[in-house]
Write a protein that holds these residues in place. Structure first.
Motif, PDB file in Angstrom:
ATOM      1  N   ILE A 143       0.821  -1.211   0.000  1.00  0.00           N
ATOM      2  CA  ILE A 143       0.000   0.000   0.000  1.00  0.00           C
ATOM      3  C   ILE A 143       0.854   1.260   0.000  1.00  0.00           C
ATOM      4  CG2 ILE A 143      -1.697   1.325   1.332  1.00  0.00           C
ATOM      5  CD1 ILE A 143      -2.873  -1.339   2.267  1.00  0.00           C
ATOM      6  N   LEU A 144       1.856   1.292   0.875  1.00  0.00           N
ATOM      7  CA  LEU A 144       2.660   2.499   1.026  1.00  0.00           C
ATOM      8  C   LEU A 144       3.819   2.578   0.040  1.00  0.00           C
ATOM      9  CD1 LEU A 144       2.862   2.585   4.928  1.00  0.00           C
ATOM     10  CD2 LEU A 144       1.175   3.694   3.433  1.00  0.00           C
ATOM     11  N   GLY A 145       4.415   1.417  -0.323  1.00  0.00           N
ATOM     12  CA  GLY A 145       5.570   1.406  -1.221  1.00  0.00           C
ATOM     13  C   GLY A 145       6.774   0.787  -0.552  1.00  0.00           C
ATOM     14  N   GLN A 146       7.735   0.338  -1.368  1.00  0.00           N
ATOM     15  CA  GLN A 146       8.863  -0.421  -0.841  1.00  0.00           C
ATOM     16  C   GLN A 146       9.833   0.408  -0.011  1.00  0.00           C
ATOM     17  OE1 GLN A 146      11.500  -1.995  -3.823  1.00  0.00           O
ATOM     18  NE2 GLN A 146      11.352  -0.198  -5.120  1.00  0.00           N
ATOM     19  N   SER A 147       9.895   1.692  -0.228  1.00  0.00           N
ATOM     20  CA  SER A 147      10.777   2.527   0.595  1.00  0.00           C
ATOM     21  C   SER A 147      10.002   3.226   1.711  1.00  0.00           C
ATOM     22  CB  SER A 147      11.495   3.559  -0.273  1.00  0.00           C
ATOM     23  OG  SER A 147      10.568   4.348  -0.990  1.00  0.00           O
ATOM     24  N   GLU A 148       8.766   3.679   1.399  1.00  0.00           N
ATOM     25  CA  GLU A 148       7.975   4.422   2.375  1.00  0.00           C
ATOM     26  C   GLU A 148       7.606   3.569   3.590  1.00  0.00           C
ATOM     27  OE1 GLU A 148       7.376   6.256  -1.644  1.00  0.00           O
ATOM     28  OE2 GLU A 148       7.430   4.245  -0.817  1.00  0.00           O
ATOM     29  N   VAL A 149       7.469   2.254   3.400  1.00  0.00           N
ATOM     30  CA  VAL A 149       7.044   1.397   4.506  1.00  0.00           C
ATOM     31  C   VAL A 149       8.036   1.428   5.663  1.00  0.00           C
ATOM     32  CG1 VAL A 149       8.164  -0.696   3.609  1.00  0.00           C
ATOM     33  CG2 VAL A 149       6.172  -0.908   5.093  1.00  0.00           C
ATOM     34  N   PHE A 150       9.319   1.628   5.364  1.00  0.00           N
ATOM     35  CA  PHE A 150      10.324   1.629   6.435  1.00  0.00           C
ATOM     36  C   PHE A 150      10.233   2.879   7.306  1.00  0.00           C
ATOM     37  CE2 PHE A 150      12.133  -1.325   3.316  1.00  0.00           C
ATOM     38  CZ  PHE A 150      12.341  -2.419   4.140  1.00  0.00           C
ATOM     39  N   ILE A 151       9.637   3.933   6.768  1.00  0.00           N
ATOM     40  CA  ILE A 151       9.433   5.134   7.573  1.00  0.00           C
ATOM     41  C   ILE A 151       8.484   4.825   8.728  1.00  0.00           C
ATOM     42  CG2 ILE A 151       8.550   7.501   7.559  1.00  0.00           C
ATOM     43  CD1 ILE A 151       9.394   7.679   4.633  1.00  0.00           C
ATOM     44  N   SER A 152       7.455   4.002   8.453  1.00  0.00           N
ATOM     45  CA  SER A 152       6.494   3.652   9.502  1.00  0.00           C
ATOM     46  C   SER A 152       7.102   2.745  10.561  1.00  0.00           C
ATOM     47  CB  SER A 152       5.264   2.979   8.875  1.00  0.00           C
ATOM     48  OG  SER A 152       5.581   1.688   8.384  1.00  0.00           O
ATOM     49  N   LEU A 153       8.299   2.191  10.284  1.00  0.00           N
ATOM     50  CA  LEU A 153       8.977   1.303  11.235  1.00  0.00           C
ATOM     51  C   LEU A 153      10.265   1.915  11.784  1.00  0.00           C
ATOM     52  CD1 LEU A 153       8.644  -2.057   9.241  1.00  0.00           C
ATOM     53  CD2 LEU A 153       7.265  -1.332  11.186  1.00  0.00           C
ATOM     54  N   LYS A 154      10.429   3.213  11.614  1.00  0.00           N
ATOM     55  CA  LYS A 154      11.721   3.805  11.921  1.00  0.00           C
ATOM     56  C   LYS A 154      12.095   3.704  13.401  1.00  0.00           C
ATOM     57  CE  LYS A 154       9.847   8.539  11.978  1.00  0.00           C
ATOM     58  NZ  LYS A 154       9.924   9.860  11.292  1.00  0.00           N
ATOM     59  N   GLN A 155      11.102   3.667  14.309  1.00  0.00           N
ATOM     60  CA  GLN A 155      11.420   3.543  15.734  1.00  0.00           C
ATOM     61  C   GLN A 155      11.966   2.158  16.062  1.00  0.00           C
ATOM     62  OE1 GLN A 155       7.967   4.645  18.015  1.00  0.00           O
ATOM     63  NE2 GLN A 155       8.453   6.827  17.906  1.00  0.00           N
ATOM     64  N   GLN A 156      11.547   1.157  15.316  1.00  0.00           N
ATOM     65  CA  GLN A 156      11.982  -0.214  15.561  1.00  0.00           C
ATOM     66  C   GLN A 156      13.184  -0.620  14.737  1.00  0.00           C
ATOM     67  OE1 GLN A 156       8.069  -2.195  14.905  1.00  0.00           O
ATOM     68  NE2 GLN A 156       8.556  -3.231  16.817  1.00  0.00           N
ATOM     69  N   LEU A 157      13.494   0.144  13.699  1.00  0.00           N
ATOM     70  CA  LEU A 157      14.468  -0.282  12.703  1.00  0.00           C
ATOM     71  C   LEU A 157      15.810  -0.666  13.314  1.00  0.00           C
ATOM     72  CD1 LEU A 157      14.405  -0.706   9.678  1.00  0.00           C
ATOM     73  CD2 LEU A 157      15.246   1.613   9.363  1.00  0.00           C
ATOM     74  N   GLY A 158      16.277   0.092  14.270  1.00  0.00           N
ATOM     75  CA  GLY A 158      17.574  -0.186  14.873  1.00  0.00           C
ATOM     76  C   GLY A 158      17.600  -1.441  15.718  1.00  0.00           C
ATOM     77  N   LYS A 159      16.421  -1.955  16.095  1.00  0.00           N
ATOM     78  CA  LYS A 159      16.337  -3.139  16.950  1.00  0.00           C
ATOM     79  C   LYS A 159      16.083  -4.422  16.167  1.00  0.00           C
ATOM     80  CE  LYS A 159      14.164  -0.181  20.428  1.00  0.00           C
ATOM     81  NZ  LYS A 159      12.940   0.045  21.242  1.00  0.00           N
ATOM     82  N   ILE A 160      15.844  -4.306  14.865  1.00  0.00           N
ATOM     83  CA  ILE A 160      15.489  -5.476  14.066  1.00  0.00           C
ATOM     84  C   ILE A 160      16.745  -6.260  13.720  1.00  0.00           C
ATOM     85  CG2 ILE A 160      14.487  -6.266  11.876  1.00  0.00           C
ATOM     86  CD1 ILE A 160      12.758  -3.739  11.906  1.00  0.00           C
ATOM     87  N   PRO A 161      16.820  -7.558  14.064  1.00  0.00           N
ATOM     88  CA  PRO A 161      18.002  -8.354  13.716  1.00  0.00           C
ATOM     89  C   PRO A 161      18.090  -8.602  12.220  1.00  0.00           C
ATOM     90  CG  PRO A 161      16.303  -9.741  14.695  1.00  0.00           C
ATOM     91  CD  PRO A 161      15.834  -8.330  14.841  1.00  0.00           C
TER      92      PRO A 161
END
Length: 392
Positions: A143-161
Motif C-alpha cells: 500500500i505504502l511502497g517499498q521505501s515508504e514502509v520503512f518510515i512507519s517502522l523507523k522507531q523499531q528499525l535499529g532493533k530489528i536483527p
C-alpha cells in the motif's frame, strides 16, 4: 503436459531457494504448504470463477474511475501537450500517481489504511507462521511502497536483527505500491495485476521462509507503528509532492534504461548481428519455458523477463504492450503476473537508500545481502508465474 512442466518448475524454484538457504534444517514446511495452497486457491478464484471476475471488475472499475479523476488535474496543467493518436506515457500513465498518492495519504491520515494493514497483517501471521511485524510489513509495502514502509517502522528499525530485516526487505521488493497499480492497469489486463498483487503477499513469505528460516519469539514481536502527527493539509501536501517525485523518478529511470537498452541493442546488432535483448531472451528462454511459456514464444518472453530484472517493470511492460510481439493468452498471463513486482537491480538501491536514511548501520546490513534480496524476490516472480501458467 503443462501440469508436468508446472510441477517440474515448482521443484526447480524450490531447489534454487534451498541451494542458498541460511539453514535448511530450520525450514518449517507446514506453513509453506499452507501458503502455497492459498496461492492456488486465490489464483483459481480470481482467474477461473465468475465471483473472481466480479471482484476484479469492481477493483478495475475503482482504479479506472480514479485514473479518470486524476486526468482532470493532469489535463488542467498539461492539456494540449499530448501527441495526436499516441499515448504520452508521462502524462497519461505516470502523472496520475500524484492523485493516487494523495488519496493514500488521506486514507492513512484518517486511520483507515492503518486499521486494514494491522488486521490483514494479523490474519496473515496466523497463516505464514511468522511474526506480526513481517506480516504488517508485507501488507504495508503493498500500500505504502517499498521505501515508504520503512518510515512507519523507523522507531523499531535499529532493533530489528539481520534475519528479520532480510524478510522485511524481500516482502517489500516482491510487492508493488498501490500508488502505481493504476499505472499498471493502463498497460496490463487488470485481472493479472490483481492476481499478482495477491500472489505476491504469499510468495514473498514462501521464499523468505526457504532462504531465511527462523522462529520469532513472541516477546520480541512488538509492533509499534509510527503515526506522525500532522495537520490534514500538511499531510496532503507531503503526499502530493511524494507522488510527483515518484512519477518524475520513474520517468527518469525509463529515459535512462530505455536509452541504454537501445544502445546495447545497436551495439550487439552491429557486432554480432543479434540484439542485446535477443541474447537475454536465449539466456532466459529455459526459465520462460519452465514457468509455462510455449517454446516457440520462450525466447521473446525470456527477453522481456530479463529486461524487467536488469532495468524495471515499466520498461518491460512497454515492450510487452506497445511492441510488435504477439503472444498467446497463456503467455500474456504469465508475463503480466511476472512483471508486477519491484524485483530488479534498481530496487536494491532504493531499499538500501531508504533504510540507510533512517538507520545507517541497518542500511549497510541491507546492502550486504542486496543480491540475495534480488535473488529471492525474483524467485517469487517465477513462482507466481508458474502458478498462473497452470490455469491456462
Amino acid at each position: 503436459m503443462k501440469f508436468l512442466i508446472g510441477v517440474v518448475s515448482l521443484a526447480v524454484i524450490f531447489l534454487l531457494a534451498l541451494m542458498v538457504s541460511n539453514d535448511r534444517r530450520a525450514i518449517r514446511y507446514r506453513p509453506l504448504v499452507t501458503m502455497l495452497f492459498c496461492q492456488f486457491v486465490l489464483a483459481a478464484l480470481l482467474l477461473k470463477t465468475s465471483a473472481g471476475n466480479k471482484i476484479i471488475a469492481v477493483i478495475a472499475g475503482v482504479f479506472e474511475n480514479l485514473m479518470h479523476y486524476a486526468s482532470e488535474g493532469v489535463n488542467f496543467v498539461f492539456g494540449g501537450m499530448q501527441n495526436p493518436g499516441q499515448i504520452t506515457f508521462f502524462i497519461s500513465v505516470l502523472l496520475p500517481i500524484v492523485f493516487i498518492s494523495a488519496l493514500i495519504g488521506i486514507l492513512q491520515h484518517w486511520g483507515i489504511l492503518n486499521f486494514l494493514i494491522r488486521y490483514i497483517g494479523l490474519g496473515l501471521s496466523k497463516i505464514n507462521g511468522m511474526g506480526r511485524l513481517e506480516s504488517y510489513n508485507a501488507v504495508a509495502s503493498a500500500i505504502l511502497g517499498q521505501s515508504e514502509v520503512f518510515i512507519s517502522l523507523k522507531q523499531q528499525l535499529g532493533k530489528i536483527p539481520q534475519h528479520r530485516l532480510y524478510t522485511l526487505c524481500t516482502s517489500a521488493m516482491s510487492t508493488v505500491s498501490m500508488a502505481i497499480v493504476g499505472a499498471y492497469m493502463v498497460m496490463l489486463d487488470p485481472r493479472y495485476v490483481v492476481t499478482a498483487l495477491v500472489l505476491n503477499l504469499f510468495g514473498g513469505f514462501i521464499m523468505a521462509s526457504l532462504l531465511n528460516p527462523y522462529v520469532v519469539d513472541p516477546a520480541e514481536d512488538l509492533l509499534e507503528v509510527v503515526e506522525e502527527k500532522q495537520s490534514f493539509f500538511e499531510m496532503l501536501s507531503e503526499y502530493i509532492m511524494d507522488g510527483f517525485k515518484v512519477a518524475v523518478i520513474v520517468g527518469a529511470m525509463l529515459i535512462g534504461f530505455i536509452a541504454l537498452i537501445a544502445l546495447a541493442n545497436a551495439l550487439f546488432t552491429s557486432l554480432f548481428g543479434i540484439s542485446f535483448q535477443h541474447v537475454l531472451g536465449y539466456i532466459f528462454s529455459p526459465l520462460a519455458f519452465l514457468v509455462g511459456v510455449p517454446w516457440h514464444e520462450a525466447v521473446s518472453a525470456g527477453g522481456l523477463m530479463a529486461t524487467k530484472i536488469v532495468s524495471n517493470e515499466f520498461v518491460a511492460m512497454i515492450d510487452l504492450t506497445q511492441g510488435d510481439l504477439k503472444f498467446s493468452e497463456r503467455t500474456m498471463a504469465i508475463l503480466s503476473v511476472f512483471m508486477v513486482s519491484f524485483a530488479n537491480f534498481s530496487s536494491i538501491g532504493i531499499i538500501v537508500g531508504a533504510i540507510k536514511a533512517l538507520n545507517n548501520d541497518q542500511g549497510n546490513c541491507a546492502a550486504r545481502f542486496g543480491l540475495k534480496l534480488l535473488y529471492g524476490s525474483t524467485l517469487v516472480s517465477f513462482l507466481n508465474a508458474t502458478i498462473v501458467g497452470l490455469f491456462y
